[in-house]
Design a protein around this motif. Structure first.
Motif, short mmCIF file in Angstrom:
data_model
loop_
_atom_site.label_atom_id
_atom_site.label_comp_id
_atom_site.label_asym_id
_atom_site.label_seq_id
_atom_site.Cartn_x
_atom_site.Cartn_y
_atom_site.Cartn_z
N LEU A 47 -2.23 0.35 -3.44
CA LEU A 47 -3.18 -0.62 -3.86
C LEU A 47 -3.11 -1.29 -2.67
CD1 LEU A 47 -1.73 -0.83 -7.90
CD2 LEU A 47 -4.20 0.32 -6.50
N GLY A 48 -2.31 -1.83 -1.33
CA GLY A 48 -3.07 -2.15 -0.83
C GLY A 48 -1.31 -3.25 -0.55
N SER A 49 -0.61 -3.98 -1.01
CA SER A 49 0.56 -4.87 -0.83
C SER A 49 0.69 -5.03 0.73
CB SER A 49 1.64 -4.58 -1.89
OG SER A 49 1.00 -4.57 -3.34
N LEU A 50 0.79 -4.04 0.85
CA LEU A 50 2.09 -4.36 2.03
C LEU A 50 0.57 -4.25 3.46
CD1 LEU A 50 4.37 -4.01 4.29
CD2 LEU A 50 4.72 -1.79 3.41
N THR A 51 -0.32 -3.39 3.19
CA THR A 51 -1.41 -3.13 3.83
C THR A 51 -1.87 -4.15 4.61
OG1 THR A 51 -1.73 -0.85 1.93
CG2 THR A 51 -3.76 -2.06 4.57
N LEU A 52 -2.46 -5.20 3.66
CA LEU A 52 -2.66 -6.42 3.38
C LEU A 52 -1.93 -7.27 4.99
CD1 LEU A 52 -4.61 -7.63 -0.14
CD2 LEU A 52 -5.44 -6.39 2.52
N ALA A 53 -0.82 -7.33 3.86
CA ALA A 53 0.13 -8.04 5.15
C ALA A 53 0.90 -6.94 6.48
CB ALA A 53 2.08 -8.58 4.62
#
Length: 304
Positions: free
Chosen positions: A69-75
């Motif tokens: 869902l993008g948790s690490l992607t955004l960081a």
């Protein structure tokens, strides 16, 4: 252009918390599956910690496997010049670009998505990746890691979150009982070490096992005339029967126990050792001395 510094603590609203993750999952109709090892990180502090441990810089092009869902992607987008995410789930892949665009509009042009099984990826859009950072699905973590390291030699640094037991195996050294095929093959590409532990409560759904971080720093492979495939064939053979001596374990690979003993001796290694005692360099030395069909000793002395 926003004047907010996305790397500042004040910008935590860009990242996904537990409520955000559950809201997105409900909105998209996402139900995490064990089959794909989907456990989504729900803690902003954890993803920031992973990015710091990975040493991501503003010059890095990062590839992420299994963004979910993008948790690490955004960081990662906060810290890197470019992020390419490889996602196998069509539903998750469909929505991730929208999540990035809505949460970090100023950096959306630094993001690319590849809908694919990571094991089948042979090229990536955008700049060549300099770092691999990922929360890898537990059931395919080792093959995915090795495939990415083999396929993209531009990857200099890697930080992956895997099952704690797998992290221990990857970082194990010769002589350790858990040292095995993953340890040797990862060490072909990189210096490997444990980089921390991750609790179960930072995931949704919470897994039944603990997680660990593994750091890999690219190094030159061993200096050898044998190919990687040839070296890995010796490794696979040695650990297929890990309780046997090298002479016995490598008999099939060499053609006979006597031929195995000859190759092992030519590499300067004691044939009574077990595979768990050897470095990747020693496996490479044995691979160099595999006897040809014509030069193999007779099967005399072979054992059942």
């Amino acid at each position: 252009m926003s004047t907010t510094d996305p790397t500042s603590p004040a910008s935590d609203h860009h990242l996904l918390g537990a409520a955000d993750i559950r809201e997105l999952a409900a909105a998209f109709g996402v139900r995490p599956t064990k089959q794909r090892g989907q456990n989504f990180v729900i803690d902003a502090n954890t993803v920031r910690r992973i990015v710091r441990a990975a040493g991501v810089t503003p010059e890095d092009a990062v590839v992420e496997v299994g963004p979910g869902l993008g948790s690490l992607t955004l960081a990662l987008l906060e810290a890197a010049a470019h992020v390419t995410a490889v996602e196998i789930d069509p539903l998750l892949a469909q929505h991730l670009p929208d999540t990035v665009a809505s949460r970090m509009p100023d950096r959306a042009d630094r993001f690319a998505l590849v809908l694919s099984d990571a094991m089948e990826v042979t090229e990536l859009p955008g700049p060549a990746p300099t770092a691999l950072v990922a929360n890898l699905p537990y059931n395919v973590a080792v093959p995915v890691l090795l495939h990415m390291l083999a396929t993209f030699p531009s990857i200099e640094r890697t930080l992956v979150m895997v099952q704690s037991e797998v992290a221990d195996r990857l970082a194990a050294k010769p002589g350790n009982k858990i040292y095995g095929v993953p340890s040797v093959k990862a060490n072909w590409y990189a210096e490997v070490k444990r980089a921390g532990a991750i609790g179960r409560n930072v995931f949704w759904p919470a897994p039944n096992v603990d997680s660990g971080l593994v750091s890999l720093t690219r190094r030159q492979p061993p200096a050898t005339t044998a190919s990687r495939r040839e070296v890995f064939a010796v490794v696979d053979a040695a650990f297929a029967q890990r309780r046997k001596t090298l002479r016995a374990a490598l008999a099939g690979w060499a053609g006979s126990p006597a031929a195995a003993e000859q190759a092992i001796a030519a590499a300067g290694i004691d044939h009574t050792l077990r595979g768990e005692m050897l470095t990747v360099e020693q496996f490479a030395a044995i691979a160099e001395h595999k006897p040809s069909a014509e030069s193999k000793p007779s099967a005399e002395g072979s054992s059942k």
